[in-house]
Design a protein around this motif. Sequence first.
Motif, PDB file in Angstrom:
ATOM      1  N   SER A 258      67.944 -68.257  22.009  1.00  0.00           N
ATOM      2  CA  SER A 258      67.883 -67.758  20.352  1.00  0.00           C
ATOM      3  C   SER A 258      66.746 -67.437  19.769  1.00  0.00           C
ATOM      4  CB  SER A 258      68.445 -68.818  19.359  1.00  0.00           C
ATOM      5  OG  SER A 258      68.143 -67.981  17.965  1.00  0.00           O
ATOM      6  N   LYS A 259      65.490 -68.909  19.815  1.00  0.00           N
ATOM      7  CA  LYS A 259      63.964 -68.851  19.346  1.00  0.00           C
ATOM      8  C   LYS A 259      62.921 -67.827  20.359  1.00  0.00           C
ATOM      9  CE  LYS A 259      62.403 -73.172  18.269  1.00  0.00           C
ATOM     10  NZ  LYS A 259      61.473 -74.282  18.933  1.00  0.00           N
ATOM     11  N   LYS A 260      63.724 -67.775  22.061  1.00  0.00           N
ATOM     12  CA  LYS A 260      62.408 -67.031  22.210  1.00  0.00           C
ATOM     13  C   LYS A 260      62.398 -65.701  21.878  1.00  0.00           C
ATOM     14  CE  LYS A 260      60.459 -66.094  26.635  1.00  0.00           C
ATOM     15  NZ  LYS A 260      59.863 -67.102  26.308  1.00  0.00           N
ATOM     16  N   LEU A 261      64.411 -64.965  22.102  1.00  0.00           N
ATOM     17  CA  LEU A 261      63.855 -63.567  20.988  1.00  0.00           C
ATOM     18  C   LEU A 261      63.717 -63.077  20.173  1.00  0.00           C
ATOM     19  CD1 LEU A 261      67.332 -63.502  23.977  1.00  0.00           C
ATOM     20  CD2 LEU A 261      65.020 -62.547  23.606  1.00  0.00           C
ATOM     21  N   ASN A 262      64.672 -64.114  19.335  1.00  0.00           N
ATOM     22  CA  ASN A 262      64.243 -64.212  17.735  1.00  0.00           C
ATOM     23  C   ASN A 262      65.880 -63.663  16.996  1.00  0.00           C
ATOM     24  OD1 ASN A 262      63.473 -64.695  15.299  1.00  0.00           O
ATOM     25  ND2 ASN A 262      62.344 -62.610  15.248  1.00  0.00           N
ATOM     26  N   ILE A 263      66.927 -64.144  17.971  1.00  0.00           N
ATOM     27  CA  ILE A 263      67.588 -63.820  17.596  1.00  0.00           C
ATOM     28  C   ILE A 263      68.589 -65.318  16.986  1.00  0.00           C
ATOM     29  CG2 ILE A 263      69.999 -62.594  18.369  1.00  0.00           C
ATOM     30  CD1 ILE A 263      68.314 -61.506  20.837  1.00  0.00           C
ATOM     31  N   PRO A 264      69.613 -64.657  15.835  1.00  0.00           N
ATOM     32  CA  PRO A 264      70.490 -65.867  15.607  1.00  0.00           C
ATOM     33  C   PRO A 264      71.549 -66.110  16.717  1.00  0.00           C
ATOM     34  CG  PRO A 264      70.626 -64.367  13.827  1.00  0.00           C
ATOM     35  CD  PRO A 264      69.262 -63.922  14.939  1.00  0.00           C
ATOM     36  N   ARG A 265      71.508 -67.531  16.962  1.00  0.00           N
ATOM     37  CA  ARG A 265      72.099 -68.010  17.899  1.00  0.00           C
ATOM     38  C   ARG A 265      73.861 -67.789  17.323  1.00  0.00           C
ATOM     39  NH1 ARG A 265      73.371 -74.802  18.613  1.00  0.00           N
ATOM     40  NH2 ARG A 265      74.571 -74.624  19.933  1.00  0.00           N
ATOM     41  N   GLN A 266      73.992 -67.680  16.228  1.00  0.00           N
ATOM     42  CA  GLN A 266      75.873 -67.405  16.123  1.00  0.00           C
ATOM     43  C   GLN A 266      75.970 -66.017  16.925  1.00  0.00           C
ATOM     44  OE1 GLN A 266      76.878 -66.419  12.479  1.00  0.00           O
ATOM     45  NE2 GLN A 266      78.362 -65.424  12.694  1.00  0.00           N
ATOM     46  N   TYR A 267      74.317 -64.893  16.290  1.00  0.00           N
ATOM     47  CA  TYR A 267      74.568 -63.313  17.090  1.00  0.00           C
ATOM     48  C   TYR A 267      74.583 -63.337  18.629  1.00  0.00           C
ATOM     49  CZ  TYR A 267      74.188 -61.709  12.753  1.00  0.00           C
ATOM     50  OH  TYR A 267      74.265 -61.328  10.951  1.00  0.00           O
ATOM     51  N   ILE A 268      74.024 -64.463  19.124  1.00  0.00           N
ATOM     52  CA  ILE A 268      74.093 -64.726  20.602  1.00  0.00           C
ATOM     53  C   ILE A 268      75.538 -64.411  21.240  1.00  0.00           C
ATOM     54  CG2 ILE A 268      72.916 -65.804  22.679  1.00  0.00           C
ATOM     55  CD1 ILE A 268      70.900 -65.972  21.353  1.00  0.00           C
ATOM     56  N   SER A 269      76.313 -65.929  20.545  1.00  0.00           N
ATOM     57  CA  SER A 269      77.434 -66.601  21.038  1.00  0.00           C
ATOM     58  C   SER A 269      78.094 -65.874  20.959  1.00  0.00           C
ATOM     59  CB  SER A 269      78.089 -67.829  19.872  1.00  0.00           C
ATOM     60  OG  SER A 269      78.601 -68.151  20.412  1.00  0.00           O
ATOM     61  N   GLU A 270      78.271 -64.256  19.250  1.00  0.00           N
ATOM     62  CA  GLU A 270      79.268 -63.187  19.379  1.00  0.00           C
ATOM     63  C   GLU A 270      79.265 -62.475  20.474  1.00  0.00           C
ATOM     64  OE1 GLU A 270      80.752 -60.013  16.423  1.00  0.00           O
ATOM     65  OE2 GLU A 270      79.018 -61.665  15.874  1.00  0.00           O
ATOM     66  N   VAL A 271      77.788 -61.957  21.174  1.00  0.00           N
ATOM     67  CA  VAL A 271      77.480 -60.957  22.085  1.00  0.00           C
ATOM     68  C   VAL A 271      78.014 -61.696  23.148  1.00  0.00           C
ATOM     69  CG1 VAL A 271      75.505 -59.672  23.268  1.00  0.00           C
ATOM     70  CG2 VAL A 271      75.539 -59.915  21.051  1.00  0.00           C
ATOM     71  N   LEU A 272      77.727 -62.582  23.626  1.00  0.00           N
ATOM     72  CA  LEU A 272      78.444 -63.314  24.540  1.00  0.00           C
ATOM     73  C   LEU A 272      79.969 -63.466  25.114  1.00  0.00           C
ATOM     74  CD1 LEU A 272      75.297 -65.746  25.743  1.00  0.00           C
ATOM     75  CD2 LEU A 272      75.595 -63.572  27.055  1.00  0.00           C
ATOM     76  N   ASN A 273      80.467 -63.753  24.112  1.00  0.00           N
ATOM     77  CA  ASN A 273      81.737 -63.617  23.931  1.00  0.00           C
ATOM     78  C   ASN A 273      82.706 -62.767  23.685  1.00  0.00           C
ATOM     79  OD1 ASN A 273      82.582 -67.408  24.410  1.00  0.00           O
ATOM     80  ND2 ASN A 273      80.661 -66.672  23.092  1.00  0.00           N
ATOM     81  N   LEU A 274      82.400 -62.332  22.852  1.00  0.00           N
ATOM     82  CA  LEU A 274      83.571 -60.483  21.870  1.00  0.00           C
ATOM     83  C   LEU A 274      83.267 -59.732  22.894  1.00  0.00           C
ATOM     84  CD1 LEU A 274      83.928 -61.388  18.463  1.00  0.00           C
ATOM     85  CD2 LEU A 274      84.958 -61.756  20.153  1.00  0.00           C
ATOM     86  N   HIS A 275      81.336 -59.694  23.296  1.00  0.00           N
ATOM     87  CA  HIS A 275      81.340 -58.261  24.226  1.00  0.00           C
ATOM     88  C   HIS A 275      80.644 -58.377  25.365  1.00  0.00           C
ATOM     89  CE1 HIS A 275      81.470 -56.394  20.098  1.00  0.00           C
ATOM     90  NE2 HIS A 275      80.948 -57.630  20.086  1.00  0.00           N
TER      91      HIS A 275
END
Length: 349
Positions: A258-275
């Motif tokens: 999340s820190k390296k890509l500057n993407i909120p942790r919640q969004y990373i989790s959402e993209v992985l789990n849902l998409h």
Amino acid sequence: MLKIIQIVALLQGLFILFIFYRTKKKYKKATFWLFFGSIVSILLYIIGSDDNNLFIDGADWFLFDSSLFLTFLFLYFKYFRSDNEVFLKRDYLFFLPSLFSFLIETLEIVSDRENDFLEIIETLIEFVFLGYLIYVLYNLLKTKRANWILYFVVPIVLIMSISYINGVLDLVELAPIVFSDDDDFNTYLLLVVAFLFYFITFYFISKPKELIPNAKINKYKSSNLKPELIEKYKNALIQAMEKEKLFVDSRLSIHEVSKKLNIPRQYISEVLNLHLEKSFQDFVNEYRVEAFVKNLKNDQYDHFTLFGMATEVGFSSKSTFNATFKKVKGITPTQFKNSIAKKKIIGAE
């Protein structure tokens, strides 16, 4: 008396449909609509059964026969036991026998005479419906779930099975199974269906989860991610693994990504789990396994042990590595290595 039972069952079925439709968001989508379709098809059968038509005596409303109910019932049990929330497109194929049955009935009415070829096709279709019934009965006896309905579905299955078997016996000019005449068959079936509705109503009031499983709660329900952002974050995650090879860090966490890509942790989790339909750990470990396989085929790693190669790609535990590898590839790392060695020997020959 029978017409009174039909009317009561019809009203009760409409009541069930109304109540369930109002609460449909609570339940798994696919199972809900299949249950809903089962009830609708039963209601059509109650209204338009050839021998017990509710409105017109002797009417031949073939679209209101029991085949549609069997298809919905079969698919209902298929999805009741699965984790699928959405109806799969390929499962529409299970409605083809009903469609062909309707077409054959139409041709027979239009031609107004018996056709041996159509009779054979109709018998083959009845074998398919018999297969649906056997599947339903097998699953009812096999699973502990939904046993509450066993006492009512089993009679429906047995009555319909005898009817289909008799149809086959009649085609090959063999004596039918003596059960009842046609009028009694439809009467018994309607009575069983009527009592089934009473039981469904009871369970709907007392144990609704045993009819239709509740839908999984979506923890990302309030997300405001737009499709273009989803695609952007998805590509960023894939590139971080494929190009930057973040997976080689055995301590890699979703927080660090999340820190390296500057993407909120919640969004990373959402993209992985849902998409991408996988957890963060599975996502990372799949890249580690593929990197391990690539190194295994590279001669410069011949002096490494299997776990030694695994640590090179980010695994820190031998047991986790073995379990993950087998989950991804279906075989153990040793078996995979041996299969590569055999291919090299065959190639050398």
